[in-house]
Design a protein around this motif. Sequence first.
Motif, PDB file in Angstrom:
ATOM      1  N   SER A 227       0.828  -1.211   0.000  1.00 39.47           N
ATOM      2  CA  SER A 227       0.000   0.000   0.000  1.00 39.47           C
ATOM      3  C   SER A 227       0.865   1.265   0.000  1.00 39.47           C
ATOM      4  O   SER A 227       0.374   2.339  -0.316  1.00 39.47           O
ATOM      5  CB  SER A 227      -0.948  -0.004   1.202  1.00 39.47           C
TER       6      SER A 227
ATOM      7  N   PHE B   1       0.125   4.452  -2.276  1.00 38.55           N
ATOM      8  CA  PHE B   1      -0.045   5.787  -1.688  1.00 38.55           C
ATOM      9  C   PHE B   1       0.858   6.789  -2.420  1.00 38.55           C
ATOM     10  O   PHE B   1       0.435   7.884  -2.786  1.00 38.55           O
ATOM     11  CB  PHE B   1       0.308   5.711  -0.199  1.00 38.55           C
TER      12      PHE B   1
ATOM     13  N   TYR C 110      -0.508   7.727  -5.712  1.00 38.08           N
ATOM     14  CA  TYR C 110      -1.666   8.618  -5.581  1.00 38.08           C
ATOM     15  C   TYR C 110      -1.215  10.061  -5.337  1.00 38.08           C
ATOM     16  O   TYR C 110      -1.695  10.993  -5.988  1.00 38.08           O
ATOM     17  CB  TYR C 110      -2.582   8.145  -4.436  1.00 38.08           C
TER      18      TYR C 110
ATOM     19  N   TYR D 108      -5.113  13.240  -0.346  1.00 35.68           N
ATOM     20  CA  TYR D 108      -4.698  11.893   0.054  1.00 35.68           C
ATOM     21  C   TYR D 108      -5.760  10.889  -0.397  1.00 35.68           C
ATOM     22  O   TYR D 108      -6.917  11.260  -0.550  1.00 35.68           O
ATOM     23  CB  TYR D 108      -4.576  11.827   1.578  1.00 35.68           C
ATOM     24  N   PRO D 109      -5.386   9.626  -0.564  1.00 36.02           N
ATOM     25  CA  PRO D 109      -6.405   8.626  -0.917  1.00 36.02           C
ATOM     26  C   PRO D 109      -7.222   8.265   0.325  1.00 36.02           C
ATOM     27  O   PRO D 109      -6.973   7.261   0.986  1.00 36.02           O
ATOM     28  CB  PRO D 109      -5.569   7.441  -1.406  1.00 36.02           C
TER      29      PRO D 109
ATOM     30  N   LEU E 180      -6.917   5.085   3.165  1.00 34.69           N
ATOM     31  CA  LEU E 180      -6.448   5.367   4.521  1.00 34.69           C
ATOM     32  C   LEU E 180      -7.514   5.014   5.543  1.00 34.69           C
ATOM     33  O   LEU E 180      -7.225   4.427   6.588  1.00 34.69           O
ATOM     34  CB  LEU E 180      -6.061   6.850   4.638  1.00 34.69           C
TER      35      LEU E 180
ATOM     36  N   MET F 110       2.318   8.834   5.053  1.00 34.61           N
ATOM     37  CA  MET F 110       1.227   7.867   5.167  1.00 34.61           C
ATOM     38  C   MET F 110       0.989   7.507   6.632  1.00 34.61           C
ATOM     39  O   MET F 110      -0.153   7.445   7.097  1.00 34.61           O
ATOM     40  CB  MET F 110       1.540   6.622   4.332  1.00 34.61           C
TER      41      MET F 110
ATOM     42  N   HIS G  52      -5.773  -0.714  -4.412  1.00 31.79           N
ATOM     43  CA  HIS G  52      -5.255   0.330  -5.285  1.00 31.79           C
ATOM     44  C   HIS G  52      -6.367   1.140  -5.930  1.00 31.79           C
ATOM     45  O   HIS G  52      -6.115   2.148  -6.548  1.00 31.79           O
ATOM     46  CB  HIS G  52      -4.350  -0.278  -6.353  1.00 31.79           C
TER      47      HIS G  52
END
Length: 395
Positions: free
Chosen positions: A61, A65, A68, A76-77, A81, A132, A388
Amino acid sequence: MLSEKSRPVIEATLPVIQGRINTITPIFYERLFKNHPELMDGMFSRADQKEGIQPRALAGSIPVFASYILNNPDSYPDEILSRVAHKHASLGVGEEGYEIVYKYLFEAIAIDLADALTPEIAEAWTEVYWLMAQALIKIEKGLYDSQANDVVNAPFTLVKKEEVAPNVYDFTFEPADNTPLTPAEAGQYVGVVVKTADGLRQPRQYSLLPSQLHQRRFAVKINPAGEVTPMLKDLREGDTIELSNPYGDVVLNNISPLEFGPLYLFTSGIGIAPALAFVHKLASQGNGREIIAVHRDQSLESWPLRQEYAAAINSLPDGKLISFLQAEGEGDYDGDIDMSRFQLSRQSSAFMCGPLDFMQTVRSSLVQAGLPGKNIHYEVFGPDQWMHRARRQTI
Ligand code: HEM
């Protein structure tokens, strides 16, 4: 936000890191558990480690991240998260763990990449890791602060156990002490921790079913070769196990923010559990929205919680239940779900829960039928291999 110094380094090395996850991961976990065996006690799942899916999920991940934030420098995704933070919180992951994971993950990267890892590359990826980590720590802190208590798990006593389909058991628990109970939202899950034969505590997560406010109820499909579910099957009324507070962000407000348009619930097997919680909640609200519940199973007999689901859908002002069963003549239709049976519109929303191949097929058919990807939501039991794809932002 990623610094201008790190951005080109991450851009240049992203494919390499992505390509090395499968070799970095085993080195990371071997060192992590050798130095911190306590993390295997009540936090990490030994079975997931053997299967290798979760291990890849954690390390994998991080490049997701990174990719992204390269493409969306100002955001942020959030969906990714949020899912991870809820899972972490159900397991009691604390801020101090992030230093430990960082140490062994970056040692593993250094071993794997050897001379290819320059100080500049290590520094840029360290920045990504902590961006992250800080984002997760912040959400996790908010989740912990919103609980009615400050414990990770509390003891609960089994008050009812029932076989609701072959090899599927429905468990109802009540608190075994005075720990205040956080109310659960429909669609959330609890962590369940059992002590295995060799004394190691092992966690799992199960979606909550409708129950009285002071109870926790969930259904479990028993895997006879599994480590935890046969132990749950053997529980007797009066036995006590540990349960976490309720977590999970796949709740009605997130799967169906629109107040209009039909809501489709596609379920297969035990994937019916969160859908039952949704329907029950919608029925208690007298929600007049059109709800179309579509369930796939082997047969009427193998379909868990069928009568309760049908009754809840019946009590909706505008609810329909349609079944696709393999056993000929037992359901509304034979075989797999056939999307051409439905009048999907762009205003429809869909929720799916079941095996991954089932959800992949349903999702493709929904997209083909013209449903915008952002209206399609899902719950995955176990590590999310679709990670993803940010759920509300796809296609
Ligand atoms: C699960 C990412 C830090 C413990 C996961 C998953 C991801 C992830 C993607 C899978 C979620 C799912 O779909 O179910 C990360 C990232 C971290 C991080 C990016 C750091 C930036 C930590 C830390 C701990 C931890 C510090 C504890 C020391 C776990 C555990 C699971 C998990 C126990 C569930 C695994 C299982 O039982 O199979 N994490 N994690 N993670 N994470 Fe983390």
